[in-house]
Scaffold this active site. Structure first.
Site, PDB file in Angstrom:
ATOM      1  N   LYS A  43     -10.333  -0.733  10.451  1.00  0.00           N
ATOM      2  CA  LYS A  43     -10.558  -1.947   9.643  1.00  0.00           C
ATOM      3  C   LYS A  43     -10.876  -3.140  10.548  1.00  0.00           C
ATOM      4  CE  LYS A  43      -7.215  -0.526   6.115  1.00  0.00           C
ATOM      5  NZ  LYS A  43      -7.903   0.121   5.012  1.00  0.00           N
ATOM      6  N   HIS A  56       0.872  -1.186   0.000  1.00  0.00           N
ATOM      7  CA  HIS A  56       0.000   0.000   0.000  1.00  0.00           C
ATOM      8  C   HIS A  56       0.910   1.237   0.000  1.00  0.00           C
ATOM      9  CE1 HIS A  56      -2.743   2.968   1.902  1.00  0.00           C
ATOM     10  NE2 HIS A  56      -3.733   2.199   1.518  1.00  0.00           N
ATOM     11  N   CYS A  86      -4.970   2.650  -3.564  1.00  0.00           N
ATOM     12  CA  CYS A  86      -3.766   3.191  -2.909  1.00  0.00           C
ATOM     13  C   CYS A  86      -2.604   2.212  -3.014  1.00  0.00           C
ATOM     14  CB  CYS A  86      -4.022   3.552  -1.443  1.00  0.00           C
ATOM     15  SG  CYS A  86      -5.179   4.882  -1.245  1.00  0.00           S
ATOM     16  N   ASP A 113       3.219  -4.763   7.928  1.00  0.00           N
ATOM     17  CA  ASP A 113       2.006  -3.965   7.780  1.00  0.00           C
ATOM     18  C   ASP A 113       0.829  -4.941   7.869  1.00  0.00           C
ATOM     19  OD1 ASP A 113      -0.180  -2.516   7.041  1.00  0.00           O
ATOM     20  OD2 ASP A 113       0.619  -1.843   5.104  1.00  0.00           O
ATOM     21  N   GLN A 120      -4.491  -5.292   6.717  1.00  0.00           N
ATOM     22  CA  GLN A 120      -5.555  -6.169   6.201  1.00  0.00           C
ATOM     23  C   GLN A 120      -5.625  -7.464   7.006  1.00  0.00           C
ATOM     24  OE1 GLN A 120      -7.857  -5.412   3.981  1.00  0.00           O
ATOM     25  NE2 GLN A 120      -6.969  -3.428   3.497  1.00  0.00           N
TER      26      GLN A 120
HETATM   27  N1  PLP Z   1      -1.645  -0.827   4.545  1.00  0.00           N
HETATM   28  C1  PLP Z   1      -2.586  -1.548   3.937  1.00  0.00           C
HETATM   29  C2  PLP Z   1      -2.260  -2.928   3.435  1.00  0.00           C
HETATM   30  C3  PLP Z   1      -3.877  -1.022   3.772  1.00  0.00           C
HETATM   31  O1  PLP Z   1      -4.809  -1.745   3.156  1.00  0.00           O
HETATM   32  C4  PLP Z   1      -4.138   0.277   4.268  1.00  0.00           C
HETATM   33  C5  PLP Z   1      -5.468   0.884   4.062  1.00  0.00           C
HETATM   34  O2  PLP Z   1      -6.189   0.553   3.165  1.00  0.00           O
HETATM   35  C6  PLP Z   1      -3.121   0.974   4.900  1.00  0.00           C
HETATM   36  C7  PLP Z   1      -1.883   0.399   5.023  1.00  0.00           C
HETATM   37  C8  PLP Z   1      -3.323   2.358   5.446  1.00  0.00           C
HETATM   38  O3  PLP Z   1      -4.284   2.351   6.455  1.00  0.00           O
HETATM   39  P1  PLP Z   1      -4.879   3.709   7.046  1.00  0.00           P
HETATM   40  O4  PLP Z   1      -5.361   4.497   5.886  1.00  0.00           O
HETATM   41  O5  PLP Z   1      -5.962   3.246   7.952  1.00  0.00           O
HETATM   42  O6  PLP Z   1      -3.762   4.374   7.772  1.00  0.00           O
END
Ligand code: PLP
Length: 410
Positions: free
Chosen positions: A230, A127, A368, A204, A207
């Site tokens: 999430k 992401h 993203c 990270d 998900q």
């Molecule tokens: N990393 C992953 C794999 C994600 O799917 C997301 C959000 O969709 C993020 C990071 C970023 O999360 P946030 O926007 O809640 O900070």
């Protein structure tokens, strides 16, 4: 597979918003949990109750409410610690979300440990939140970013990862589960190899945290980041898990109240972690809401949640695969939670707009994660992602919706 229990999720009734009829009087079919999960009544009520009768600032006053609220806030930290099996609540830092957690670690770790010529490894399926902070750091520190490629089926090229590891590697930062492909990466194996090469590991978990049990002690990673929203909790709260001895060594990333032991006009002495990384008034009720979401999930059990969701996911994946002219992005053997797809001669935006007219909420775009979307040969896709409230009935509506899209745009 069409067992009654799976037809309508037994937990759907816990989510008030899912009673809604939306556009064209259609009942809402929510298939966008990967972007943000809906909130169970239990969490909503916990937040409301807190604001109505328990709210005050934390770590500051010695009046009754402030002490009680501090206890509530710290209890949430302990719930999170146990939920991910961290060794101590001091390893749980509250942030605004996964993005902030990753930026925090990039800033703080980068400032202390990285120097010109050092290398960081990330993967092509990250992401943007796990790409851009490293690019900012690259500009500042003249480090290099090595990227693990991805096979055509959406699985990580593990051999390439092993080849990228070198004595120059200081950090490996990788997603547990791709938000575009649904690929689940072998993070434990990755961590072992990275440690053998002398590098630290950030996972990270944005998900992954929603779909299966997480055990940071078993993975043995050094950092693990996720967002509360999430995980059926409010927005504005996230978590950075960090190994306690490393957190002691890292510099703070923001200065202000609550992150110091003492301040003179010449110099300040930092508090111990986690306070060192939590400058200013924290997102108090959001953290308590995250604790409530964890209580709620514990009543289900993450193992049970995972088993239930896999049935729904497998059905959705199978049905989508069988639609002629529909191409799925990523077919890795280890995959779950979501499916992204494109269709011959129909723009993803149109698919999503027509599904929306039927009350079906899916995400459209590059999610993203532009590099992996482009690697899959497209600039945008539709994504259907499930949560604990989705049953086979939702999958059926999605599939029949897609057939209607095909009929409409021939
Ligand atoms: N990393 C992953 C794999 C994600 O799917 C997301 C959000 O969709 C993020 C990071 C970023 O999360 P946030 O926007 O809640 O900070």
């Amino acid at each position: 597979m069409a067992n009654k229990e799976y037809e309508i999720s037994p937990w759907k009734q816990d989510f008030p918003i899912l009673d809604a009829t939306i556009i064209n009087k259609n009942p809402l079919v929510y298939l966008d949990t990967a972007a943000s999960a809906q909130k169970p009544k239990y969490v909503l009520e916990a937040c409301l109750k807190n604001y109505e009768s328990e709210y005050a600032n934390v770590h500051r006053g010695i009046h009754y409410l402030s002490e009680e609220e501090t206890a509530n806030f710290e209890a949430a930290r302990i719930k999170i610690q146990k939920f991910i099996n961290a060794k101590s609540p001091n390893e749980i830092i509250f942030t605004r979300g996964a993005t902030e957690a990753l930026n925090l670690i990039a800033y703080s770790f980068g400032k202390k440990y990285l120097k010109e010529g050092d290398e960081i490894i990330i993967s092509l399926m990250e992401h943007h939140a796990n790409i851009v902070p490293w690019q900012i750091l690259k500009e500042e520190k003249n480090i290099s970013i090595k990227v693990i490629p991805v096979y055509d089926d959406g699985s990580l090229n593990y051999d390439a990862f092993l080849n990228l590891l070198s004595p120059k590697t200081k950090l490996v930062s990788i997603t547990h589960m791709s938000n575009v492909l649904g690929t689940i990466n072998p993070v434990k194996k990755i961590t072992t190899e990275a440690h053998n090469a002398g590098a630290k590991v950030i996972i990270d978990g944005s998900q992954a945290i929603t779909h299966f049990p997480i055990d940071v002690s078993d993975i043995d990673c050094d950092f693990f980041a996720f967002s509360g929203h999430k995980l059926y909790a409010p927005t504005g709260i996230g978590v950075l898990y960090g190994r306690e001895n490393i957190l002691h060594e890292l510099p703070p990333w923001q200065g202000g109240g609550d992150m110091i032991k003492s301040v003179t006009m010449e110099k300040s002495i930092w508090a111990d972690p986690p306070a060192k990384f939590e400058a200013g008034t924290p997102p108090i009720v959001q953290a308590i809401g995250l604790g409530a979401a964890i209580d709620y999930l514990n009543t289900i059990g993450m193992q049970n949640l995972h088993a239930f969701e896999q049935t729904i996911f497998n059905n959705m994946y199978y049905e989508l695969k069988n639609i002629k002219g529909l191409k799925i992005l990523g077919n890795a053997p280890e995959k779950g939670g979501l499916v992204s797809w494109v269709m011959e001669k129909i723009h993803p935006q149109d698919i999503s707009m027509i599904l929306n007219q039927m009350g079906i909420a899916v995400r459209v775009g590059h999610h993203c994660a532009q590099p992996i979307t482009e690697r899959m040969g497209v600039s945008a896709s539709c994504r259907a992602s499930i949560g604990i409230y989705n049953g086979l009935n939702d999958v059926k509506k999605l599939i029949s919706g897609i057939y209607k899209v095909k009929d409409l745009i021939k």
